[in-house]
Design a protein around this motif. Structure first.
Motif, PDB file in Angstrom:
ATOM      1  N   VAL A 104       0.848  -1.189   0.000  1.00 33.83           N
ATOM      2  CA  VAL A 104       0.000   0.000   0.000  1.00 33.83           C
ATOM      3  C   VAL A 104       0.892   1.250   0.000  1.00 33.83           C
ATOM      4  N   ILE A 105       0.537   2.208  -0.845  1.00 30.04           N
ATOM      5  CA  ILE A 105       1.260   3.478  -0.939  1.00 30.04           C
ATOM      6  C   ILE A 105       0.264   4.622  -0.758  1.00 30.04           C
ATOM      7  N   THR A 106       0.534   5.538   0.157  1.00 29.05           N
ATOM      8  CA  THR A 106      -0.269   6.771   0.182  1.00 29.05           C
ATOM      9  C   THR A 106       0.547   7.885  -0.454  1.00 29.05           C
ATOM     10  N   VAL A 107      -0.148   8.780  -1.138  1.00 30.40           N
ATOM     11  CA  VAL A 107       0.514   9.912  -1.782  1.00 30.40           C
ATOM     12  C   VAL A 107      -0.198  11.190  -1.361  1.00 30.40           C
ATOM     13  N   THR A 108       0.563  12.192  -0.977  1.00 22.99           N
ATOM     14  CA  THR A 108      -0.045  13.477  -0.677  1.00 22.99           C
ATOM     15  C   THR A 108       0.859  14.575  -1.228  1.00 22.99           C
ATOM     16  N   ARG A 109       0.248  15.713  -1.563  1.00 23.59           N
ATOM     17  CA  ARG A 109       1.046  16.758  -2.199  1.00 23.59           C
ATOM     18  C   ARG A 109       1.567  17.785  -1.205  1.00 23.59           C
ATOM     19  N   ASP A 110       0.823  17.980  -0.106  1.00 21.59           N
ATOM     20  CA  ASP A 110       1.245  18.978   0.880  1.00 21.59           C
ATOM     21  C   ASP A 110       1.491  18.319   2.226  1.00 21.59           C
ATOM     22  N   PRO A 111       2.510  18.765   2.957  1.00 24.51           N
ATOM     23  CA  PRO A 111       2.773  18.184   4.278  1.00 24.51           C
ATOM     24  C   PRO A 111       1.585  18.436   5.187  1.00 24.51           C
ATOM     25  N   ALA A 148       2.735  16.027 -11.581  1.00 21.31           N
ATOM     26  CA  ALA A 148       3.313  15.290 -10.467  1.00 21.31           C
ATOM     27  C   ALA A 148       2.319  14.371  -9.763  1.00 21.31           C
ATOM     28  N   VAL A 149       1.163  14.134 -10.361  1.00 18.41           N
ATOM     29  CA  VAL A 149       0.182  13.265  -9.703  1.00 18.41           C
ATOM     30  C   VAL A 149       0.155  11.905 -10.413  1.00 18.41           C
ATOM     31  N   PRO A 150       0.367  10.802  -9.656  1.00 20.40           N
ATOM     32  CA  PRO A 150       0.290   9.478 -10.298  1.00 20.40           C
ATOM     33  C   PRO A 150      -1.070   9.289 -10.983  1.00 20.40           C
ATOM     34  N   GLU A 151      -1.064   8.719 -12.173  1.00 20.00           N
ATOM     35  CA  GLU A 151      -2.291   8.562 -12.954  1.00 20.00           C
ATOM     36  C   GLU A 151      -3.427   7.860 -12.194  1.00 20.00           C
ATOM     37  N   PRO A 152      -3.160   6.783 -11.457  1.00 20.71           N
ATOM     38  CA  PRO A 152      -4.291   6.132 -10.774  1.00 20.71           C
ATOM     39  C   PRO A 152      -5.025   7.089  -9.837  1.00 20.71           C
ATOM     40  N   LEU A 153      -4.301   7.973  -9.165  1.00 19.53           N
ATOM     41  CA  LEU A 153      -4.945   8.919  -8.255  1.00 19.53           C
ATOM     42  C   LEU A 153      -5.592  10.066  -9.013  1.00 19.53           C
ATOM     43  N   ARG A 154      -4.949  10.536 -10.053  1.00 20.76           N
ATOM     44  CA  ARG A 154      -5.525  11.621 -10.859  1.00 20.76           C
ATOM     45  C   ARG A 154      -6.854  11.171 -11.466  1.00 20.76           C
ATOM     46  N   VAL A 155      -6.865   9.956 -12.020  1.00 24.53           N
ATOM     47  CA  VAL A 155      -8.077   9.454 -12.671  1.00 24.53           C
ATOM     48  C   VAL A 155      -9.169   9.145 -11.639  1.00 24.53           C
ATOM     49  N   ALA A 156      -8.791   8.533 -10.524  1.00 24.61           N
ATOM     50  CA  ALA A 156      -9.789   8.227  -9.481  1.00 24.61           C
ATOM     51  C   ALA A 156     -10.429   9.509  -8.954  1.00 24.61           C
ATOM     52  N   HIS A 157      -9.614  10.536  -8.757  1.00 22.88           N
ATOM     53  CA  HIS A 157     -10.148  11.826  -8.290  1.00 22.88           C
ATOM     54  C   HIS A 157     -11.123  12.409  -9.316  1.00 22.88           C
ATOM     55  N   GLU A 203     -19.441  17.487 -13.109  1.00 24.31           N
ATOM     56  CA  GLU A 203     -18.242  17.663 -13.940  1.00 24.31           C
ATOM     57  C   GLU A 203     -17.029  17.707 -13.020  1.00 24.31           C
ATOM     58  N   SER A 204     -15.977  16.974 -13.423  1.00 21.94           N
ATOM     59  CA  SER A 204     -14.789  16.875 -12.573  1.00 21.94           C
ATOM     60  C   SER A 204     -14.108  18.229 -12.416  1.00 21.94           C
ATOM     61  N   LYS A 205     -13.611  18.486 -11.205  1.00 24.63           N
ATOM     62  CA  LYS A 205     -12.898  19.736 -10.911  1.00 24.63           C
ATOM     63  C   LYS A 205     -11.749  19.462  -9.956  1.00 24.63           C
ATOM     64  N   GLY A 206     -10.728  20.357 -10.000  1.00 27.03           N
ATOM     65  CA  GLY A 206      -9.643  20.278  -9.022  1.00 27.03           C
ATOM     66  C   GLY A 206      -8.709  19.115  -9.276  1.00 27.03           C
ATOM     67  N   LYS A 207      -7.751  18.970  -8.399  1.00 24.63           N
ATOM     68  CA  LYS A 207      -6.709  17.955  -8.579  1.00 24.63           C
ATOM     69  C   LYS A 207      -6.697  16.960  -7.438  1.00 24.63           C
ATOM     70  N   ALA A 208      -6.225  15.750  -7.732  1.00 18.94           N
ATOM     71  CA  ALA A 208      -6.101  14.725  -6.684  1.00 18.94           C
ATOM     72  C   ALA A 208      -5.141  15.222  -5.626  1.00 18.94           C
TER      73      ALA A 208
END
Lengths: 162, 162
Positions: free
Chosen positions: B68-75, B138-147, B157-162
């Motif tokens: 399992v990997i978690t990814v976050t953009r901000d601390p 800089a967002v992995p595709e699986p997370l970008r697409v899931a978001h 309609e989709s908005k914002g970033k993962a």
């Protein structure tokens, strides 16, 4: 989707099963979308959304000013569809006319050919778009991905093919 | 998703806002999926699903047998989160322990670095998976697409970033 397979956005809407609002719903989705100015074509999986809620692709193209392509994998049984329409719909003549108006045209895929109908663009341009949109197998990515999303939502896990 | 960006399936489920069922829901999704045997890693956008419904990624890895990997953009502001937990949750100690247990580790992306935490795999392997999953930005595709899917469903309609 940016071809061949970069997902740029997801839109969701609803239309009535066997209703007559398919065109209106698609028109509103496109006109209200921030992606509108980037759209080069709208691709639809067949001409019927929700039972016999049929898309008149000529009218849709006229309303949104963007070319429309339908894609289907198997030739429809128009005779069978027409008798179902006669039996169950008071406006069956209008629905039959929409079903029969557009020529279905075969596009080779390297696998089984697919059948397409077009509004607002020519065969050569449509074939270029369709071939560019295929990554594996014979289903254009925008339709394969849209089917997977809708199926995953409805069933909890995506199943079957567009 | 087959890396870098071929969508193989979409799963949907629900968990309670601020609840404690995140692990159970994810475990059931993975264990019940026909994609289970093909999974090399599960990627999660941060450690919290629905408010403070936290994923214990060590327990999840143990339950499903997949890294399992978690990814976050901000601390994350752990101090602020801890005081919110103390104020509103009787089991705040357990939730704080989950929040603080895993080291956050920086992965360079060519853009702003992202922060990841890991269970069941090492840094080198995780970095390889993450870098292979980035197509643009800089967002992995699986997370970008899931978001994008979740956001499109919730808002039309989709908005914002993962």
């Amino acid at each position: 989707m940016r071809l061949p397979n970069y997902l740029e956005g997801v839109l969701r809407s609803e239309c009535a099963v066997d209703g007559d609002d398919a065109n209106l719903v698609l028109e509103r989705m496109v006109q209200g979308s921030r992606f509108k100015s980037q759209l080069k074509a709208v691709m639809i999986d067949g001409v019927a959304l929700g039972g016999f809620n049929l898309v008149d692709i000529d009218a849709l193209h006229e309303a949104i000013g963007v070319p429309v392509i339908t894609v289907t994998r198997d030739p429809p049984d128009l005779g069978k569809m027409e008798s179902a329409l006669r039996k169950h719909f008071s406006d069956w003549e209008r629905r039959c006319e929409v079903l029969r108006r557009k020529e279905l045209w075969e596009v080779g895929t390297g696998h089984k050919p697919i059948l397409v109908s077009l509004a607002g663009l020519g065969h050569a341009e449509a074939e270029e778009i369709i071939k560019k949109s295929m990554v594996r197998g014979a289903v254009p990515e925008p339709l394969r991905v849209a089917h997977m999303i809708a199926s995953g939502l409805a069933k909890g896990e995506s199943k079957g093919k567009a």
